[in-house]
Design an enzyme around this catalytic site. Structure first.
Site, PDB file in Angstrom:
ATOM      1  N   SER A 155     -11.610  81.168 -22.229  1.00 10.06           N
ATOM      2  CA  SER A 155     -10.519  82.111 -22.423  1.00 10.06           C
ATOM      3  C   SER A 155     -10.933  83.297 -23.289  1.00 10.06           C
ATOM      4  O   SER A 155     -11.779  83.187 -24.173  1.00 10.06           O
ATOM      5  CB  SER A 155      -9.320  81.402 -23.063  1.00 10.06           C
ATOM      6  OG  SER A 155      -9.667  80.871 -24.323  1.00 10.06           O
ATOM      7  N   GLN A 210      -8.457  72.152 -25.593  1.00  6.77           N
ATOM      8  CA  GLN A 210      -7.071  72.567 -25.438  1.00  6.77           C
ATOM      9  C   GLN A 210      -6.493  72.305 -24.052  1.00  6.77           C
ATOM     10  O   GLN A 210      -5.272  72.325 -23.882  1.00  6.77           O
ATOM     11  CB  GLN A 210      -6.935  74.051 -25.775  1.00  6.77           C
ATOM     12  CG  GLN A 210      -7.270  74.378 -27.220  1.00  6.77           C
ATOM     13  CD  GLN A 210      -7.380  75.859 -27.466  1.00  6.77           C
ATOM     14  OE1 GLN A 210      -7.104  76.680 -26.606  1.00  6.77           O
ATOM     15  NE2 GLN A 210      -7.795  76.229 -28.664  1.00  6.77           N
ATOM     16  N   ASN A 269     -12.547  67.368 -30.981  1.00  2.60           N
ATOM     17  CA  ASN A 269     -12.240  66.882 -32.320  1.00  2.60           C
ATOM     18  C   ASN A 269     -11.931  65.387 -32.230  1.00  2.60           C
ATOM     19  O   ASN A 269     -11.970  64.796 -31.142  1.00  2.60           O
ATOM     20  CB  ASN A 269     -11.111  67.681 -32.972  1.00  2.60           C
ATOM     21  CG  ASN A 269      -9.786  67.577 -32.216  1.00  2.60           C
ATOM     22  OD1 ASN A 269      -9.479  66.559 -31.599  1.00  2.60           O
ATOM     23  ND2 ASN A 269      -8.988  68.639 -32.273  1.00  2.60           N
ATOM     24  N   ASP A 324     -13.911  76.705 -32.722  1.00  4.62           N
ATOM     25  CA  ASP A 324     -14.742  77.642 -31.959  1.00  4.62           C
ATOM     26  C   ASP A 324     -15.937  78.090 -32.788  1.00  4.62           C
ATOM     27  O   ASP A 324     -17.054  78.212 -32.280  1.00  4.62           O
ATOM     28  CB  ASP A 324     -13.921  78.861 -31.541  1.00  4.62           C
ATOM     29  CG  ASP A 324     -12.805  78.516 -30.576  1.00  4.62           C
ATOM     30  OD1 ASP A 324     -12.925  77.496 -29.861  1.00  4.62           O
ATOM     31  OD2 ASP A 324     -11.810  79.267 -30.524  1.00  4.62           O
TER      32      ASP A 324
END
Length: 328
Positions: A8, A172, A195, A257
């Site tokens: 993204s 995500q 994570n 990130d």
């Protein structure tokens, strides 16, 4: 080492709520939540997983290749990324949609509630990797970061077909994707990032145990927030990478990130996985200390001084042989 980062590209609208989300939740009514939070602050920042990761890699002195889809409103953002060492020549520009938007509210405990508008990101599925590889003289690794789900699957499949090593970073998009889709993304990855919560979700949705995941990937990297990160490989002891001390906490958005940016930079430099994890942790710490995903600066001297303080002078010397920050 030429690394392409797909994912993204977005602008972030970051808001701060001066209370706790948990205090507003009624346990027996979670099936019909209706809440509005009066926020104290709004920051509009550059973001998007792939853009954040390539920005961090560029700040560390690499020339990462950004692969994603944007709207015609990307011109200023493009200029910013290119000034920080990011190759934007393979970014697809939509003729009909705006660049994606991320809207996120953070409470006083750093819990977050967010929404994401895809916009032009939906056109990322139109991007072929081969012309990009031909343009730059070959790609050594492709990171598949959160993106349009069809684009993630397409790029993973193309990497397999063309024999390009890839790293899977579904994070995500795990909530959106089915177990079969996640299995398709993970299987055969050289690296798998998540994570600790996402680690369990991957195992739950795929039906694979931790050992079965390690049968299918080369290296599994799990970030642990304030506890650092752990790196696993089949048949080898886990490597726990301690966190780098922060100077303060401002906003956790984009920390993951930045870790990926630092870790992949270490991989590109040929460092050990532990050392790559340390570079990731310190890069992530810089983001935590600022509001916004790309508002930090990496100074060569300060970065190495902090690295030595956190991990020792010998470790800093190994990194110093490779790192080339934009600021002295």
């Amino acid at each position: 080492m030429r690394i392409a980062v797909t994912g993204s590209i977005a602008t972030d609208h970051l808001m701060t709520f001066p209370g706790s989300f948990g205090d507003q939740l009624i346990a027996d009514q979670l099936d019909r939540v209706s809440l509005s939070f009066l926020v104290d602050d709004l920051q509009v920042r550059r973001g998007g997983c792939a853009a954040n990761i390539t920005f961090g890699m560029g700040c560390l002195g690499l020339g990462p290749i950004l692969v994603g889809a944007v709207g015609a409103d990307f011109a200023d953002y493009r200029s910013w990324l290119e000034r920080h060492g990011v190759d934007c020549e393979s970014v697809h520009v939509s003729e009909t949609h705006h660049t994606a938007r991320f809207l996120c509210t953070t409470d006083e405990h750093h819990n977050q509630i967010a929404s994401f508008y895809t916009g032009a990101m939906a056109e990322a599925r139109l991007i072929e990797l081969k012309p990009i590889a031909d343009r730059v003289g070959g790609i050594d690794l492709v990171l598949i970061s959160p993106n349009d789900p069809d684009a993630m699957l397409r790029h993973t499949d193309e990497c397999r077909q063309r024999g390009i090593p890839f790293a899977a970073d579904p994070s995500q998009q795990l909530a959106r994707m089915s177990g079969e889709q996640i299995r398709q993304l993970v299987d055969g990855a050289a690296y798998l990032f998540s994570n600790d919560y996402e680690k369990g979700l991957i195992e739950q949705k795929t039906g694979w145990s931790d050992a079965e995941v390690l049968d299918r990937v080369g290296v599994r990297v799990t970030t642990l927030g304030p506890k650092g990160a752990v790196i696993d490989r089949k048949g080898e002891p886990s490597v726990h990478v301690t966190p780098a001390p922060e100077l303060g906490k401002a906003d956790p958005t984009g920390v993951g990130d930045a870790f990926r940016a630092g870790f992949l930079s270490g991989v590109a430099w040929g460092l050990t996985l532990e050392r790559a994890g340390q570079v990731g942790n310190l890069t992530a710490t810089h983001v935590l200390e600022r509001v916004g995903c790309q508002e930090y600066e990496l100074s060569q001297k300060v970065f190495l001084d902090r690295f030595a303080a956190a991990y020792g002078q010998q470790a800093a010397d190994e990194v110093a042989a490779h790192i080339r920050c934009h600021h002295a």
